[in-house]
Motif scaffolding. Structure first.
Motif, mmCIF file in Angstrom:
data_model
loop_
_atom_site.group_PDB
_atom_site.id
_atom_site.type_symbol
_atom_site.label_atom_id
_atom_site.label_comp_id
_atom_site.label_asym_id
_atom_site.label_seq_id
_atom_site.Cartn_x
_atom_site.Cartn_y
_atom_site.Cartn_z
ATOM 1 N N THR A 175 0.789 -1.232 -0.010
ATOM 2 C CA THR A 175 -0.081 0.189 -0.081
ATOM 3 C C THR A 175 0.735 1.390 -0.050
ATOM 4 O O THR A 175 0.251 2.302 0.169
ATOM 5 C CB THR A 175 -0.813 -0.041 1.377
ATOM 6 O OG1 THR A 175 -0.055 0.242 2.685
ATOM 7 C CG2 THR A 175 -1.659 -1.304 1.402
ATOM 8 N N TRP B 32 -5.059 5.235 10.868
ATOM 9 C CA TRP B 32 -4.927 4.257 11.741
ATOM 10 C C TRP B 32 -3.349 4.180 12.319
ATOM 11 O O TRP B 32 -2.494 4.430 11.281
ATOM 12 C CB TRP B 32 -5.143 2.921 11.339
ATOM 13 C CG TRP B 32 -6.943 2.653 11.125
ATOM 14 C CD1 TRP B 32 -7.599 3.082 9.948
ATOM 15 C CD2 TRP B 32 -7.542 1.883 12.145
ATOM 16 N NE1 TRP B 32 -8.907 2.707 10.470
ATOM 17 C CE2 TRP B 32 -8.997 2.501 11.557
ATOM 18 C CE3 TRP B 32 -7.392 1.789 13.410
ATOM 19 C CZ2 TRP B 32 -9.895 1.986 12.615
ATOM 20 C CZ3 TRP B 32 -8.406 1.270 14.103
ATOM 21 C CH2 TRP B 32 -9.792 1.539 13.948
ATOM 22 N N GLY C 286 -1.768 4.147 8.439
ATOM 23 C CA GLY C 286 -2.551 4.099 7.509
ATOM 24 C C GLY C 286 -3.467 5.085 7.532
ATOM 25 O O GLY C 286 -3.997 5.643 8.488
ATOM 26 N N TYR C 287 -4.168 5.252 6.179
ATOM 27 C CA TYR C 287 -5.232 6.269 6.108
ATOM 28 C C TYR C 287 -6.094 5.371 4.959
ATOM 29 O O TYR C 287 -5.855 5.391 3.886
ATOM 30 C CB TYR C 287 -4.844 7.601 5.300
ATOM 31 C CG TYR C 287 -6.173 8.406 5.257
ATOM 32 C CD1 TYR C 287 -7.129 8.529 6.035
ATOM 33 C CD2 TYR C 287 -6.112 9.197 4.221
ATOM 34 C CE1 TYR C 287 -8.074 9.476 6.145
ATOM 35 C CE2 TYR C 287 -7.120 10.092 3.781
ATOM 36 C CZ TYR C 287 -8.189 10.446 4.932
ATOM 37 O OH TYR C 287 -9.083 11.097 4.676
ATOM 38 N N ASP C 288 -7.479 5.156 5.298
ATOM 39 C CA ASP C 288 -8.466 4.354 4.501
ATOM 40 C C ASP C 288 -9.416 5.208 3.987
ATOM 41 O O ASP C 288 -10.522 4.974 3.213
ATOM 42 C CB ASP C 288 -9.001 3.406 5.446
ATOM 43 C CG ASP C 288 -9.982 4.003 6.482
ATOM 44 O OD1 ASP C 288 -10.059 5.162 6.563
ATOM 45 O OD2 ASP C 288 -10.244 3.098 7.517
#
Ligand SMILES: CC(C)(COP(=O)(O)OP(=O)(O)OC[C@H]1O[C@@H](n2cnc3c(N)ncnc32)[C@H](O)[C@@H]1OP(=O)(O)O)[C@@H](O)C(=O)NCCC(=O)NCCS
Length: 139
Positions: free
Chosen positions: A40, A68, A61-63
């Protein structure tokens, strides 16, 4: 401590750091976790290095809805020096740049002592129950 994105050559040192910090558990293979993360991108996977080597990490992380935090770690011999705060401030700045409005993180119920650290850097108890469903088994 200087921060930079994860390099492939960090693999063994990072897993040693996570092991020293008690973050490696049977259900999560850390090497597979690194491989999955790199698929990712690596811009949110930060490594902290001092003159003694790798002393910190955070895997953000970034959704598109929430940011996160995973694998936040400071080497036991370097804890209490402010490195954890620096790692979190840095990942927060990168998440803000991406337009992320809120950061979430999970704390294992065997690791409740870390909650005071998160409160000291501005995190609040969201008062939610966290559920998960395993799609691939590492052990
Ligand atoms: C959590 C962790 C990353 C904190 O890193 P650190 O470098 O020791 O933390 P810092 O020195 O930056 O501390 C930042 C603030 O939190 C406070 N703090 C840190 N640990 C604390 C604790 N156990 N209890 C109370 N306060 C704490 C510090 O006093 C400091 O407050 P101040 O800036 O107002 O003086 C580190 O303890 C660690 O790697 N733990 C093992 C791995 C882990 O549990 N990771 C998180 C998984 S959810």
């Amino acid at each position: 401590m200087k921060l930079r994105p994860y390099l492939d050559s960090d693999h063994d040192d990072i897993i040693a750091l996570w092991t020293d910090c008690g973050l490696v558990v049977p259900q999560n293979n850390p090497s597979k976790d690194i491989t999955r993360k790199l698929k990712t991108g690596r811009d949110l996977f930060l490594v902290g290095e001092s003159e003694v080597g790798i002393v910190g990490s955070v895997m953000g992380g970034y959704d598109g809805h929430r940011g996160w935090i995973n694998y936040l770690a400071v080497s036991p011999s370097a804890q209490g020096l402010g490195y954890g705060r620096v790692l979190m401030e840095s990942i927060e700045a990168l998440l803000r740049e991406k337009g992320c409005p809120k950061i979430n993180l999970q704390v294992r119920n065997t690791n409740t002592k870390v909650i005071e650290f998160y409160k000291a850097i501005g995190f609040l108890d969201d008062n939610v129950v966290s559920l998960g469903k395993r799609l691939e088994f590492d052990n």
